[in-house]
Scaffold this motif. Structure first.
Motif, PDB file in Angstrom:
ATOM      1  N   LEU A   1       0.821  -1.215   0.000  1.00  0.00           N
ATOM      2  CA  LEU A   1       0.000   0.000   0.000  1.00  0.00           C
ATOM      3  C   LEU A   1       0.854   1.263   0.000  1.00  0.00           C
ATOM      4  CD1 LEU A   1      -2.574  -1.097   2.748  1.00  0.00           C
ATOM      5  CD2 LEU A   1      -2.782  -1.378   0.276  1.00  0.00           C
ATOM      6  N   SER A   2       2.162   1.100  -0.072  1.00  0.00           N
ATOM      7  CA  SER A   2       3.065   2.246   0.039  1.00  0.00           C
ATOM      8  C   SER A   2       2.945   3.189  -1.161  1.00  0.00           C
ATOM      9  CB  SER A   2       4.507   1.746   0.164  1.00  0.00           C
ATOM     10  OG  SER A   2       5.407   2.816   0.099  1.00  0.00           O
ATOM     11  N   CYS A   3       3.173   4.491  -0.868  1.00  0.00           N
ATOM     12  CA  CYS A   3       3.187   5.517  -1.919  1.00  0.00           C
ATOM     13  C   CYS A   3       4.559   5.653  -2.563  1.00  0.00           C
ATOM     14  CB  CYS A   3       2.786   6.872  -1.331  1.00  0.00           C
ATOM     15  SG  CYS A   3       1.211   6.882  -0.474  1.00  0.00           S
ATOM     16  N   VAL A   4       5.580   5.093  -1.925  1.00  0.00           N
ATOM     17  CA  VAL A   4       6.949   5.242  -2.412  1.00  0.00           C
ATOM     18  C   VAL A   4       7.542   3.876  -2.695  1.00  0.00           C
ATOM     19  CG1 VAL A   4       7.297   7.393  -1.151  1.00  0.00           C
ATOM     20  CG2 VAL A   4       7.853   5.223  -0.051  1.00  0.00           C
ATOM     21  N   ASP A   5       8.727   3.888  -3.283  1.00  0.00           N
ATOM     22  CA  ASP A   5       9.425   2.647  -3.590  1.00  0.00           C
ATOM     23  C   ASP A   5       9.869   1.963  -2.304  1.00  0.00           C
ATOM     24  OD1 ASP A   5      10.760   0.815  -5.509  1.00  0.00           O
ATOM     25  OD2 ASP A   5      12.552   1.522  -4.468  1.00  0.00           O
ATOM     26  N   THR A   6       9.635   0.653  -2.199  1.00  0.00           N
ATOM     27  CA  THR A   6       9.942  -0.094  -0.967  1.00  0.00           C
ATOM     28  C   THR A   6      11.068  -1.107  -1.177  1.00  0.00           C
ATOM     29  OG1 THR A   6       8.213  -1.709  -1.497  1.00  0.00           O
ATOM     30  CG2 THR A   6       7.583   0.160  -0.094  1.00  0.00           C
ATOM     31  N   THR A   7      11.946  -0.832  -2.140  1.00  0.00           N
ATOM     32  CA  THR A   7      13.033  -1.765  -2.422  1.00  0.00           C
ATOM     33  C   THR A   7      13.932  -1.970  -1.207  1.00  0.00           C
ATOM     34  OG1 THR A   7      13.052  -1.069  -4.740  1.00  0.00           O
ATOM     35  CG2 THR A   7      14.990  -2.246  -3.935  1.00  0.00           C
ATOM     36  N   VAL A   8      14.240  -0.878  -0.514  1.00  0.00           N
ATOM     37  CA  VAL A   8      15.099  -0.973   0.675  1.00  0.00           C
ATOM     38  C   VAL A   8      14.438  -1.829   1.746  1.00  0.00           C
ATOM     39  CG1 VAL A   8      16.212   0.325   2.522  1.00  0.00           C
ATOM     40  CG2 VAL A   8      16.184   1.249   0.194  1.00  0.00           C
ATOM     41  N   ASN A   9      13.135  -1.619   1.958  1.00  0.00           N
ATOM     42  CA  ASN A   9      12.411  -2.420   2.955  1.00  0.00           C
ATOM     43  C   ASN A   9      12.371  -3.891   2.563  1.00  0.00           C
ATOM     44  OD1 ASN A   9      11.215   0.484   2.957  1.00  0.00           O
ATOM     45  ND2 ASN A   9      10.627  -0.342   4.941  1.00  0.00           N
ATOM     46  N   ASN A  10      12.217  -4.154   1.276  1.00  0.00           N
ATOM     47  CA  ASN A  10      12.194  -5.543   0.811  1.00  0.00           C
ATOM     48  C   ASN A  10      13.539  -6.221   1.025  1.00  0.00           C
ATOM     49  OD1 ASN A  10       9.561  -5.125  -0.012  1.00  0.00           O
ATOM     50  ND2 ASN A  10      10.124  -4.686  -2.138  1.00  0.00           N
ATOM     51  N   ILE A  11      14.612  -5.481   0.787  1.00  0.00           N
ATOM     52  CA  ILE A  11      15.957  -6.036   1.011  1.00  0.00           C
ATOM     53  C   ILE A  11      16.182  -6.315   2.495  1.00  0.00           C
ATOM     54  CG2 ILE A  11      18.432  -5.537   0.881  1.00  0.00           C
ATOM     55  CD1 ILE A  11      17.862  -3.948  -1.675  1.00  0.00           C
ATOM     56  N   LEU A  12      15.763  -5.383   3.347  1.00  0.00           N
ATOM     57  CA  LEU A  12      15.907  -5.587   4.789  1.00  0.00           C
ATOM     58  C   LEU A  12      15.083  -6.775   5.271  1.00  0.00           C
ATOM     59  CD1 LEU A  12      15.790  -1.884   6.048  1.00  0.00           C
ATOM     60  CD2 LEU A  12      17.771  -3.410   6.056  1.00  0.00           C
ATOM     61  N   GLY A  13      13.873  -6.909   4.722  1.00  0.00           N
ATOM     62  CA  GLY A  13      13.047  -8.058   5.078  1.00  0.00           C
ATOM     63  C   GLY A  13      13.693  -9.365   4.663  1.00  0.00           C
ATOM     64  N   PHE A  14      14.299  -9.366   3.467  1.00  0.00           N
ATOM     65  CA  PHE A  14      15.002 -10.560   3.002  1.00  0.00           C
ATOM     66  C   PHE A  14      16.182 -10.890   3.911  1.00  0.00           C
ATOM     67  CE2 PHE A  14      18.544 -12.334   0.534  1.00  0.00           C
ATOM     68  CZ  PHE A  14      17.979 -13.526   0.111  1.00  0.00           C
TER      69      PHE A  14
END
Length: 305
Positions: free
Chosen positions: A169-182
């Motif tokens: 649901l984010s308004c911005v790019d969540t690539t950093v969050n996805n990497i941290l989750g990984f």
């Protein structure tokens, strides 16, 4: 900001499973606390597994039942992240506790002569402290970045808040969050690798031992193996369903798959350990048959005057 929950009325079975999970986990935790004969490393780790199961059910069932009885399925922004925090702590805590139990079985079977030296009370409590601190730190680290992400949507297609679905649901790019989750998930690969290594060593010992030794080893390892397989199978199922989001899967199947992780391990573990481990089984049967566990108290007969 609020989230609209995916509407799916499960009715009384949800209440029944909640009660069963709570009662079974709480009962066996109480047995482990009261019975001095169960104050051993294996049973203390098992007690922590049941406490973690209670944490898992608390993270989902109260909110689920509340929304089941309400007209609208809406959850606040703050409570949504609180649920994510508690739920992920339960999931990661399950991994660390099962790893600690694998280490206990590894020392007991592969290094039996050193067991009392290695698994002392001090070392056990340090191990359990790490088992609980590690998930809390990892979850807190991941959520710090998730909370700061602005959201544009307000609807998630699940019965509970899931970090991956919220990030969609984010308004911005969540690539950093996805990497941290990984990276958070990847940090548990060494734990799983150690579990595999420990059971390879245990199998080698069992292969070279007598049938009686193998029977005792199987009796203590079998419930742990069942817990491992059921937990990692449900984690894999939920991860595939959440990340890949297959189009040809019905909503009912998705709902059941998403709930397996919160229903199967907390409900299955107490039953499996109660049925297979003789020490726990004997005390449960003894209690429910009404036999007295503590000291007997005699009441003198009344005398006639």
């Amino acid at each position: 900001m609020c989230f609209l929950w995916y509407e799916c009325k499960l009715g009384s079975p949800g209440v029944t499973m909640e009660n069963a999970s709570h009662v079974s986990s709480f009962t066996l935790t109480a047995f482990g606390d009261m019975e001095k004969s169960l104050h051993e490393p294996m049973y203390i780790c098992l007690c922590n597994l049941f406490i973690n199961a209670l944490l898992g059910t608390v993270s989902f069932y109260p909110s689920f039942l509340y929304h089941l009885l309400s007209d609208t399925q809406i959850i606040s922004y703050e409570f949504c992240y609180t649920q994510i925090c508690v739920m992920y702590t339960y999931l990661m805590g399950e991994m660390t506790i099962l790893t600690a139990m694998a280490y206990d079985r590894y020392v007991a079977i592969y290094l039996p002569l050193k067991y009392n030296t290695v698994m002392t009370c001090t070392k056990l409590y340090k191990l359990l402290l790490a088992v609980w601190i590690y998930p809390v730190v990892m979850v807190s680290f991941a959520l710090i970045f998730s909370v700061s992400v602005p959201l544009c949507g307000n609807q998630i297609n699940k019965l509970y808040c899931h970090n991956w679905d919220v990030m969609k649901l984010s308004c911005v790019d969540t690539t950093v969050n996805n990497i941290l989750g990984f990276l958070v998930y990847a940090s548990f690969i060494p734990l799983f690798s150690f579990i595999v290594y420990s059971y390879i060593k245990i199998l080698i010992v069992c292969h070279n031992s007598s049938k009686e030794h193998n029977r005792k080893a199987l009796q203590t390892c079998l419930p742990h193996l069942i817990s491992l397989i059921s937990f990692y199978a449900t984690v894999l199922s939920e991860t595939v369903q959440s990340r890949l989001n297959p189009k040809n899967v019905s909503n009912i199947v998705r709902t059941i798959t998403s709930l397996e992780l919160l229903i199967v391990p907390p409900l299955l573990n107490p039953i499996i350990y109660c049925l297979i481990l003789p020490e726990i089984r004997k005390r449960v049967v003894k209690t429910f048959r009404g036999k007295q566990i503590g000291p007997k108290v005699t009441i003198p007969n009344a005398t006639r005057h």
